[in-house]
Design an enzyme around this catalytic site. Structure first.
Site, short mmCIF file in Angstrom:
data_model
loop_
_atom_site.label_atom_id
_atom_site.label_comp_id
_atom_site.label_asym_id
_atom_site.label_seq_id
_atom_site.Cartn_x
_atom_site.Cartn_y
_atom_site.Cartn_z
N GLU A 100 0.84 -1.20 0.00
CA GLU A 100 0.00 0.00 0.00
C GLU A 100 0.88 1.25 0.00
OE1 GLU A 100 -3.39 -0.07 0.32
OE2 GLU A 100 -3.64 -2.22 0.72
N LYS A 119 -5.04 -10.67 12.75
CA LYS A 119 -5.30 -12.03 12.29
C LYS A 119 -4.98 -13.06 13.39
CE LYS A 119 -4.53 -10.82 7.44
NZ LYS A 119 -3.51 -10.63 6.41
N1 HSE Z 1 -2.19 -6.41 3.30
C1 HSE Z 1 -2.49 -7.79 3.54
C2 HSE Z 1 -1.27 -8.64 3.17
C3 HSE Z 1 -3.70 -8.19 2.76
O1 HSE Z 1 -0.28 -8.08 2.66
O2 HSE Z 1 -1.26 -9.82 3.42
C4 HSE Z 1 -4.51 -9.27 3.36
O3 HSE Z 1 -4.97 -8.98 4.66
#
Ligand code: HSE
Length: 404
Positions: free
Chosen positions: A185, A200
């Site tokens: 991002e 998670k």
């Molecule tokens: N930004 C997260 C990753 C996407 O790079 O795994 C999935 O949650």
């Protein structure tokens, strides 16, 4: 015929729409009935897109549509996702979501509304993208006491660490390259600071032990301080550096953490490279089970959402029991967690090793050819013992944990 609505026509929402159309035949056959997307909510318009025919801009059209039995939430963020999901569940509509922030923050409340209303709140895609892990934890591993969960749960950071290892590049260069390629991002903090992994592992730990684990209670360290030198030391040790979210049971106590770890070649997570994710679960009867695959990406994640839609459609009027109470799981205080530590200090090893031995006891020196610093691996010690000894020695450059 089961009528579904999708909230949010972004990457995952449009993936769900696409899969339900593209794989319609096989889904209908395996589901014993057709699943139809009746409406899709988004503020935007999509001229020329097949979604145009079912696009709505007002949530109340979905909330008040009694024909809609299952709602997919792929908007992301907490609000209005939480408010919409809650409203749907209260109307007895099952909800399938990919939104880990929502699940980590409001899981128990939304599950309990679903139970009361005899519908379902399902979230396979919230952890590990396309990797089946939530349902296996709730079903296949249900007879086991879960002793440990260890996961590479973030593709962006695994890609960055893999590139640093394979290309010998530094963190900033690899991050920039990953951003240019669209793997990371523009604001990469949720990934590189470990917050994504933290939510998670909070979800997985809550499910494994049946009580709420607040992500704020999990000590979380990202990968921004990992340098080329750390990677070179790891190579000397025949190891790789991976950011791991883990929780462990020791008698009745659970510890959880998100930290970069030195993973040696015999560890099942060692070969998990690039954007791939993997979750290693240790059951007291099953032993080690590893789930490996794409932790992100449009189709992989959307496929997990569709699997939840199918599960919900096979359980209309029946709540699938999910134990995740709102009472909080007390985690072992961070200071009491035990690890071995790979540590680098500035200075020469001749001058400083005796000082290090005095502070840490037996240590195993590690050489990577740098004259201005020295490094070693400690024995298994608590975080507070590490902090005290490191302060005594002084000049710490970096530390990376190793399984005790
Ligand atoms: N930004 C997260 C990753 C996407 O790079 O795994 C999935 O949650």
């Amino acid at each position: 015929m089961i009528n579904v609505s999708i909230l949010g026509y972004g990457t995952i929402g449009s993936g769900v729409f696409e899969i339900l159309n593209k794989n319609k035949q096989i889904i209908t056959k395996r589901n014993s009935g057709e699943i139809r997307v009746k409406s899709v909510l988004d503020l935007r318009d999509f001229p020329g897109d097949p979604v145009e025919d079912v696009l709505v801009h007002d949530f109340s059209e979905i909330e008040n549509d009694d024909e809609v039995q299952i709602v997919v939430e792929t908007m992301g963020g907490l609000h209005p996702a939480y408010d919409f999901v809650k409203a749907c569940l209260e109307k007895g509509k099952s909800v399938c979501t990919s939104n880990k922030a929502l699940v980590a923050a409001f899981g128990p409340e939304l599950l309990s509304i679903a139970e009361e209303k005899k519908c379902n709140f399902l979230f396979e895609a919230s952890v590990g993208g396309g990797i089946p892990i939530i349902r296996p934890l709730k079903t296949s591993l249900a007879p086991d006491e879960i002793l440990e969960i260890s996961g590479i749960l973030n593709g962006t950071t695994n890609y960055i660490l893999t590139e640093m290892t394979e290309k010998g590049a530094d963190f900033e260069t690899v991050l920039k390259d990953a951003q240019d390629k669209g793997y990371a991002e523009k604001d990469p903090s949720a990934d590189v600071e470990g917050h994504d992994t933290c939510r998670k592992i909070a979800i997985l730990t809550s499910l494994a032990y049946g009580s709420q684990v607040d992500f704020e209670d999990i000590y979380t360290e990202g990968i921004t301080k990992i340098t080329e030198r750390d990677i070179n030391y790891a190579k000397k040790l025949g190891a790789k550096i991976k950011i791991v979210g883990f929780s462990k049971r020791n008698k009745e106590r659970i510890s959880a953490m998100v930290v970069p770890k030195l993973i040696t070649s015999e560890h099942p997570l060692y070969s998990v490279d690039g954007v791939f994710n993997a979750i290693l679960v240790k059951g007291n009867m099953t032993g080690d089970v590893m789930f490996y695959g794409q932790g992100a990406g449009k189709h992989a994640t959307a496929s997990a959402v569709v699997s939840d839609i199918m599960e919900a459609s096979k359980h209309m009027g029946i709540n699938i029991k999910t134990i995740w109470e709102s009472d909080k799981l007390e985690l072992v205080p961070f200071e009491e967690s035990v690890s071995k530590f790979f540590v680098r200090f500035s200075g020469t090893s001749e001058e400083n090793t005796p000082k290090a031995v005095k502070a840490f006891g037996d240590v195993m020196p590690v050489e990577a050819g740098y004259n201005d610093e020295y490094a070693f691996i400690t024995k298994a010690i608590t975080e507070s013992a590490f902090k005290k000894a490191a302060k005594e020695v002084g000049n710490i450059i970096n530390k990376i944990r190793i399984d005790a």
